[in-house]
Design a protein around this motif. Structure first.
Motif: not given
Length: 731
Positions: A79-90
């Protein structure tokens, strides 16, 4: 014997905008209801997308975090890729929307004997009954919407109030008397934005009297009324004078309508008429209106008409840009999925017939989308992955190529195969014409440079690893969406590197790129005997899904074929057998059919076609829907179906010709004329239960391998400029 009908007709006006007949030139588009008492012509333009904040969006700055993500995925954190984000909404791309409608009213009158039609060979929509005659087309020569109406008493207005139109739009209208008759102008500005668009309609009566009755004009006693319309999207205020003068410049001939039609028709007809399909359908069924023909889903006449209408609509939607999810048309401001270009499947499916069906206009439109976004693709590669080169978005509004549309369930920012996937139609086009476009060569080199920088991790056997990896829009049964070594990513990386090397043979890069491609791991066959969607050991397949991304190597690539890689082809076929239809999306069924045709499975091609034809996917306009029962206006089925019909009859590579690889038993005879092969020959094919004949007209001399319906191979020597006739006895 009469041939296929190059048009369609209905005995009643359209009651819904989805049933309105379509015309377009790849910039402007119209949807014509054809109601003689209260007609509507909905005006569209490819540039009309509504600002929603995404016009300022940029890709997420994640490059510094990429090594840690790769470490976690390779260590087994599924599930590591689920945290590869800058936190923005869709965030959705700017939604495509209609401009306005031209309303034409006359006093209610008798409509007996009514008929409306569209001529695919000219792009003219026509509606007539006693006291009413209307013809509309969108000129490819002059980029103008042209309508001529014959009515004794006619009121013309422009109306922006289409379904879903925001109440906060700032709208202004003007009507002024002009030497020609009247000029109607509508100005629309988006809320909280300096962007907007302006529509101008010049009303030109032949005789009679013109009166201004705000917000429109009334023409009485004229022999006919000519309407010339254009739309301009702009920032800030628009000085309309030059645009109005340009409309007036089109009135140089006494019969301006005929003059404009004569300028437009050769351009449109030449493109439309290059390829035809004749399935020896019943002449009585060929004569039926489209709506009635749709109720006979197994009629060859229906397939003939959908082939013709699909070519027509695809050509009409392609110009400054390729077709959107809705082609070039919508009658509602609330377009599904923003009416965007969805590039991870839909766009390439819609344009799949372009090379073989001799529509270079469509390929050029596809290239225009790519060329207009390359700076943004470079931003994506640098900002998300810290690399040189290019990474394409999975969704775009046609303006921005930045990747910002992603979420946990749709980590589209992890999709690295997009550049190769989108470049493949341009490579096919180059092969077909026998020349390499330097623009395509340059972007292929950038795609290869991306992989040089991105492919840095290796497995225990020394194979390169694609990590993170994403298979649109699916996930493993035992892991999250962002994973390792998706089959599509492996196929794309191999193809991009090798094709870039082929386009740049005399450079030091070529050997390096080929060597990199050779270090990618092979595809994996899972415990079900199917080609695995993820080649990384331990990732389990999820079979019930509308996308077939993992079979990219079968179609449109030639990486996996029954001839060169029979074991992998068998595994791919098993994967196709196990694939579910999930939500019955039209694009899923027809993507399935294209792959089945490459794997020589005629029964599976026929079944996929039946799912669409029996599923009530087509409106009376012969434009299609995304789901069964005409749910959600969408061009996927309409534009993709011609490609399926061609692929089941003729396939080619630069060194191979395959004839009748997947002909359904329900189509025992017919003629396909004018298709182009990727080795530079035009081909006419005729088949009957007794045999088949193919006439090849090569533009270059070469030897290719011939494969026939039996699958047997033999060499075929072709000489440029000399027709070569093949009969089934000689195969």
């Amino acid at each position: 014997m009469s041939g296929p009908v190059h048009g369609t007709w209905e005995p009643a006006p359209a009651a819904r905008w989805e049933d309105a007949f379509l015309s377009g030139n790849g910039r402007h588009g119209v949807m014509v209801f054809g109601d003689p008492n209260a007609d509507q012509v909905v005006v569209n333009h490819h540039t009309l997308v509504r600002p929603n904040g995404s016009e300022h969006a940029r890709p997420p700055a994640l490059a510094a975090e990429l090594p840690q993500l790769q470490d976690r995925l390779l260590a087994g954190d599924v599930t590591a890729a689920e945290r590869f984000t800058d936190g923005r909404e869709l965030q959705w791309v700017q939604p495509f929307h209609p401009a306005f409608r031209i309303r034409l009213r006359r006093p209610d009158a008798d409509t007996s004997g009514y008929r409306r039609s569209v001529d695919f060979a000219t792009g003219v929509t026509h509606a007539e009954c006693p006291g009413w005659n209307s013809r509309v087309f969108v000129s490819r020569a002059d980029d103008v919407i042209v309508q001529r109406v014959e009515a004794e008493d006619l009121v013309v207005t422009l109306d922006h109030r289409l379904p879903g139109a925001p109440t906060t739009l700032v709208v202004g209208q003007s009507i002024v008397r002009a030497a020609e008759g009247a000029l109607l102008t509508i100005r629309v500005r988006y809320p909280d934005s300096d962007r907007g668009y302006t529509g101008m309609t010049l009303v030109v009566p032949a005789g009679g009297r013109t009166a201004l009755i705000p917000p429109g004009a009334r023409v009485t006693g004229a022999d006919s009324v000519l309407l010339l319309t254009r739309v301009v999207r702009h920032t800030g205020e628009l000085d309309t004078q030059a645009h109005v003068d340009a409309l007036r410049d089109l009135l140089t001939e006494p019969d301006a309508y005929t003059h404009l039609l004569d300028r437009h028709t050769p351009v449109h007809r030449t493109a439309y008429g290059r390829v035809t399909l004749d399935l020896d359908a019943d002449p009585a069924e060929r004569a039926l209106p489209g709506g009635e023909l749709l109720s006979r889903p197994h009629s060859p006449a229906l397939l003939e008409r959908l082939f013709a209408s699909g070519r027509y609509h695809l050509l009409s939607a392609a110009g400054m840009l390729p077709p959107r999810l809705t082609g070039l048309w919508t009658g509602d401001w609330n377009t599904a999925w923003s009416g965007a270009f969805t590039t991870d499947a839909n766009l390439n499916l819609q344009t799949a017939s372009a090379a073989a069906a001799a529509l270079p206009e469509v390929t050029e439109a596809h290239a225009a989308l790519i060329q207009g976004q390359l700076d943004h693709w470079r931003d994506n590669a640098r900002t998300i992955f810290g690399t040189r080169g290019v990474v394409a978005p999975a969704h775009t509004d046609g303006e921005s190529g930045h990747i910002y549309h992603f979420s946990r369930e749709y980590p589209l920012h992890l999709w690295t195969a997009g550049a190769d996937w989108l470049l493949k139609p341009l490579v096919d086009h180059d092969e077909t014409r026998g020349d390499r476009d330097p623009r395509t060569a340059a972007v292929l080199a950038e795609a290869a440079r991306f992989y040089e920088d991105f492919l840095t991790r290796t497995d225990d056997e020394g194979n390169l690893i694609v990590v993170p990896s994403y298979s649109p829009e699916n996930r493993p049964a035992n892991a999250s969406w962002g994973t390792i070594n998706a089959a599509m990513d492996l196929s794309a990386a191999r193809h991009a590197l090798r094709t870039a090397a082929d386009y740049h043979p005399a450079t030091p890069d070529a050997d390096r790129w080929r060597a990199l491609a050779d270090r990618l791991p092979p595809h994996r066959v899972n415990e079900d005997g199917a080609l695995a969607e993820w080649a990384w050991p331990g990732l389990a397949d999820t079979y019930d899904h509308r996308h077939l991304s993992h079979l990219y190597g079968v179609w449109p690539l030639d990486e996996i074929t029954p001839y060169d890689t029979p074991a992998l082809a068998a595994a791919a076929h098993r994967a196709l057998e196990l694939r579910g239809a999930e939500n019955d999306s039209a694009h899923g069924h027809l993507h399935h059919a294209l792959i089945a045709a490459r794997l020589r499975d005629a029964d599976r091609v026929a079944h996929a076609l039946d799912q669409v034809l029996d599923g009530d996917f087509f409106h009376a306009s012969l434009m299609s829907a995304h789901y069964p029962k005409r749910d959600v206006y969408n061009a996927d089925a309409a534009h993709t179906l011609p490609a399926v019909l061609i692929e089941m009859l003729v396939q080619s590579t630069p060194d191979r010709l395959v004839l009748l690889p997947a002909l359904p038993s329900a189509l025992p005879q017919g003629r396909l004329r004018g298709v182009r092969t990727r080795f530079g020959a035009e081909l006419d094919l005729t088949w009957t239960p007794e045999g088949a004949t193919a006439v090849l007209k090569p533009s270059r001399s070469l030897r290719v391998e011939l494969r026939t319906s039996s699958g047997d191979a033999q060499p075929l020597d072709l000489v440029a400029g000399e027709d070569h006739v093949l009969t089934s006895g000689a195969w």
